[in-house]
Design a protein around this motif. Structure first.
Motif, mmCIF file in Angstrom:
data_model
loop_
_atom_site.group_PDB
_atom_site.id
_atom_site.type_symbol
_atom_site.label_atom_id
_atom_site.label_comp_id
_atom_site.label_asym_id
_atom_site.label_seq_id
_atom_site.Cartn_x
_atom_site.Cartn_y
_atom_site.Cartn_z
ATOM 1 N N UNK A 670 5.434 -38.684 71.765
ATOM 2 C CA UNK A 670 5.806 -40.088 71.590
ATOM 3 C C UNK A 670 6.024 -40.766 72.941
ATOM 4 N N UNK A 671 6.692 -40.048 73.830
ATOM 5 C CA UNK A 671 6.966 -40.602 75.155
ATOM 6 C C UNK A 671 5.663 -40.871 75.916
ATOM 7 N N UNK A 676 1.388 -44.747 77.716
ATOM 8 C CA UNK A 676 0.018 -45.271 77.645
ATOM 9 C C UNK A 676 0.011 -46.725 77.172
ATOM 10 N N UNK A 677 0.807 -46.998 76.143
ATOM 11 C CA UNK A 677 0.845 -48.359 75.589
ATOM 12 C C UNK A 677 1.421 -49.334 76.600
ATOM 13 N N UNK A 688 -4.377 -45.537 68.721
ATOM 14 C CA UNK A 688 -3.400 -44.442 68.832
ATOM 15 C C UNK A 688 -3.677 -43.392 67.758
ATOM 16 N N UNK A 689 -3.983 -43.886 66.586
ATOM 17 C CA UNK A 689 -4.267 -42.965 65.487
ATOM 18 C C UNK A 689 -5.491 -42.101 65.794
ATOM 19 N N UNK A 690 -6.503 -42.741 66.396
ATOM 20 C CA UNK A 690 -7.708 -42.000 66.747
ATOM 21 C C UNK A 690 -7.411 -40.960 67.826
ATOM 22 N N UNK A 708 4.848 -45.910 63.411
ATOM 23 C CA UNK A 708 5.879 -46.816 62.917
ATOM 24 C C UNK A 708 6.703 -47.398 64.045
ATOM 25 N N UNK A 709 7.095 -46.536 64.989
ATOM 26 C CA UNK A 709 7.921 -47.020 66.111
ATOM 27 C C UNK A 709 7.147 -48.019 66.961
ATOM 28 N N UNK A 710 5.876 -47.722 67.231
ATOM 29 C CA UNK A 710 5.075 -48.650 68.042
ATOM 30 C C UNK A 710 4.855 -49.976 67.324
ATOM 31 N N UNK A 711 4.787 -49.910 65.980
ATOM 32 C CA UNK A 711 4.608 -51.148 65.219
ATOM 33 C C UNK A 711 5.823 -52.044 65.359
#
Length: 751
Positions: A670-671, A676-677, A688-690, A708-711
């Motif tokens: 996650x970190x 990256x984001x 991200x999913x890919x 979910x967190x990134x959303x």
């Protein structure tokens, strides 16, 4: 009177009071009294003198009126006597009519006796006069002619005085002197012949011209005398007034017109430069003739003739008439320019009417225009239409020629800096330059009109140029082996756009004093940028068509086991860019940057397409290290190609994704994704999913948590930062999985 007396007393009291205001003035009372007495005596004396003068004047006036009355009575009496005498003498006057007729007859006979010798010698004088005229002794011939006309006119006048109704005697005199009128006409012909050749005569024998002018001046004097006598007596000799002076100016005007009209020696069929020759001959004749008038002919005419200005006006009017005739003909474009240049510039220049020898005698600024403004406007409009048609045809022909060059098997020529180019810009702007040089000969305003016309035609031409460039690309795509030098000529097309820009700027600096940006300027620049950028895009498409097979090998099992796809990509790009170095700035820089971007985007697309799923940590590490190595290869290549400041950032995107794959501890995933984001905020959830799917070890719960967190904590990115992931799409199956997982994560959170 009483009021006047009172006013006088009051005034006197005031004066006395004013004199005796102080006590020391009382001692002077006697002195004041004597002074006032003297004043009073003086006033009384003046009054008496004035009254006496008035009385003497009245007395004298009465005496004169009395004398005038007596004179009037005497005159009245005398007038009565005169009236009586006049009534008594009427019969006597009527009896003297015969005496009066005798006196008139005696006067006529005396005039006849006086002219008898001339009358008998008329045939001899006529013969002598004829010989003198034939010998060109014009002054002597005119003296003889005046003798004959004087004898005839005196006889006719006396006959007219004796009996104005006796036409038979008048006709008899006219018949006897009938040869005189013929001599006058013959002499006039000689005079007009001399005047018609005045420019030659004044150089060879100016005395002949002076004699002609003297004869005309004599006749003018006789004309005035006869006209004055007609006002008094009603008689005027036959043939008078001759008005030879007016006829002289008519002859001179006709001579000037004939000289101007006779300058055309050839026609258009015989010589294409006929009009230039005609105008040059006219210029030379007019200038030479006016200099002769100034230096020689002015001395042959009386000063009150204002000879130079008169001839100056005659030549101006003759030239104006001739020029109007030429303007009404069907002139070709180059002939219109020659005519207008001559009319608007040469005519008033130091080469013609503004010559130093003439400028001291006249002011050319006071001359009327040779051509009316509406005629000039019509000629300019006709020229513009012709030029428009010619430019359109020339541009079409130039483009067709350039298109033929695009099919050649040899590379295009390079300029002194090594940039590919074709001859099209040089041909186009040489044509524009020629037309602008011609327009500049007329005037600055017309030059501006032609410049606008050229820019307008250039704008239309560039749209056709753009269409042909697209057709050239499509033709190549149908068979990539043809044309053989497609890349090189597409580079030349791009470079031509920059050359067009520079040439347009050069034309505007040279031919337009104003630096204002017109609509055509903006449209031309916009079209040129579009053509150049599309050309760059076509070339990049060509590169990536060659890279297509190698790009499909990226992020596959073959790639993981050690294929050389990236090495081939780098070699191919570098090879193409060896040719692309011959693209002019700024398009070469933009093209290099765009090539780097497309390479990186294609690489990331390969990741997003899930061509491979890493099975274990070893594969992830191996794949990540390979990605980092290949990112460094791209970075090295495009730094070498001077791709610009975005090189590190674009190549860094591949390295950043590699770090996500390289991570060995899933709890820190996650970190890493968050990092990256933060670096590339335009990355989306499907991306991200890919990535997580390619990594292969992320559990469902972890993927749901990360997504979910990134959303919930989306990072916004600045508009100044060029996005990388924005246009990268994820295949449908990946997007469906992502949607499903997102729905599951949302449902879990709701529970």
């Amino acid at each position: 009177m009483e009021q006047t007396s009172r006013e006088a007393v009051n005034t006197a009291v005031q004066r006395v009071a004013g004199m005796l205001l102080r006590s020391d003035q009382l001692d002077k009372v006697e002195q004041y009294r004597r002074r006032e007495a003297r004043k009073k005596a003086s006033v009384e004396a003046r009054l008496k003198a004035a009254i006496q003068s008035q009385l003497d004047g009245v007395r004298t006036g009465l005496t004169q009126l009395h004398s005038a009355l007596l004179d009037v009575k005497d005159i009245q009496s005398s007038l009565g006597d005169v009236s009586n005498d006049w009534r008594q003498s009427i019969n006597t006057i009527e009896s003297l009519k015969d005496v009066k007729d005798a006196v008139v007859q005696h006067s006529q006979l005396a005039s006849a006796v006086e002219n008898l010798k001339n009358i008998f010698s008329v045939p001899e004088i006529v013969s002598e006069t004829q010989q003198l005229i034939e010998q060109a002794d014009l002054l002597q011939a005119h003296r003889k002619l005046m003798e004959l006309e004087s004898s005839r006119d005196d006889l006719m006048y006396e006959q007219y005085r004796m009996d104005s109704r006796n036409t038979s005697d008048m006709n008899l005199i006219s018949i006897y002197f009938e040869d005189v009128q013929g001599l006058s006409d013959e002499l006039a012909k000689q005079l007009w012949m001399v005047l018609q050749r005045s420019m030659v005569t004044v150089r060879r024998d100016p005395t002949m011209l002076v004699s002609v002018v003297r004869i005309i001046e004599r006749e003018e004097k006789i004309d005035r005398k006869m006209v004055d006598r007609k006002k008094q007596t009603g008689f005027i000799p036959p043939g008078r007034p001759k008005q030879w002076k007016d006829k002289m100016f008519q002859v001179l005007e006709g001579t000037v017109s004939t000289r101007i009209e006779g300058t055309q020696s050839v026609t258009r069929e015989e010589d294409k430069m006929w009009l230039v020759r005609l105008l040059e001959i006219t210029r030379k004749y007019v200038l030479d003739d006016l200099i002769v008038v100034k230096n020689l002919m002015v001395q042959c005419f009386p000063p009150h003739y204002d000879t130079f200005n008169r001839f100056f006006g005659l030549y101006h009017n003759a030239v104006s008439s001739r020029v109007k005739e030429l303007a009404s003909e069907e002139l070709e474009a180059n002939e219109i320019v020659s005519l207008l240049t001559w009319v608007l510039n040469t005519y008033t220049s130091a080469e013609m009417m503004g010559h130093p020898e003439l400028s001291s005698e006249c002011d050319i600024n006071l001359l009327e225009p040779l051509l009316p403004q509406d005629v000039v406007g019509d000629l300019l409009s006709k020229y513009l239409k012709t030029v428009t048609s010619n430019i359109t045809g020339w541009l079409r022909k130039a483009l067709e020629t350039d298109k033929k060059d695009w099919q050649r098997e040899s590379e295009p020529e390079a300029d002194q800096d090594g940039y590919y180019q074709t001859t099209l810009p040089a041909i186009v702007f040489q044509m524009f330059e020629q037309n602008l040089q011609v327009a500049a000969q007329i005037n600055g305003e017309f030059r501006e009109q032609v410049l606008k016309l050229c820019l307008k035609q250039m704008n239309s031409f560039l749209h056709r140029y753009k269409e042909e460039a697209v057709n050239y690309k499509e033709e190549h795509l149908r068979d990539r082996q043809l044309p053989p030098c497609y890349v090189h000529y597409m580079i030349a097309i791009i470079n031509n756009c920059q050359t067009f820009k520079e040439s347009i700027s050069s034309l505007k600096r040279k031919y337009s004093p104003s630096s204002e940006q017109t609509d055509f300027d903006a449209a031309i620049e916009r079209t040129l940028n579009e053509v150049a950028k599309e050309g760059c895009q076509f070339l990049l498409d060509e590169v990536f068509l060659d890279l297509e097979n190698h790009l499909t090998e990226l992020l596959t099992r073959k790639w993981l086991t050690g294929c050389h796809a990236v090495d081939t990509i780098c070699v191919t790009v570098e090879d193409y860019f060896n040719d692309f170095n011959k693209i002019k700035k700024p398009f070469n820089q933009e093209m290099t940057s765009e090539a780097l971007r497309r390479v990186v985007v294609e690489y990331i697309k390969a990741i997003m397409q899930k061509r491979i799923t890493f099975k274990n940590a070893e594969e992830r590490k191996e794949g990540a290290e390979r990605m980092i190595k290949e990112a460094d290869q791209f970075k090295f290549l495009f730094r070498k190609l001077s791709a610009g400041e975005d090189t590190d950032r674009l190549c860094g995107a591949i390295s950043a994704i590699a770090e996500v794959f390289k991570l060995t501890d899933p709890t820190l995933l996650f970190l890493e994704v968050t990092t990256l984001v933060s670096k590339y905020p335009d990355i989306r959830e499907d991306h991200i999913q890919a990535l997580l799917a390619v990594r292969g070890d992320a559990s469902r719960e972890m993927r749901q948590m990360i997504i979910g967190t990134l959303s919930e904590n989306k990072v916004s990115y600045s508009a100044s930062i060029q996005p990388i992931f924005k246009d990268i799409t994820v295949p449908t199956n990946t997007m469906t999985t992502m949607t499903t997982m997102t729905s599951m994560a949302t449902a879990k959170l709701l529970k």
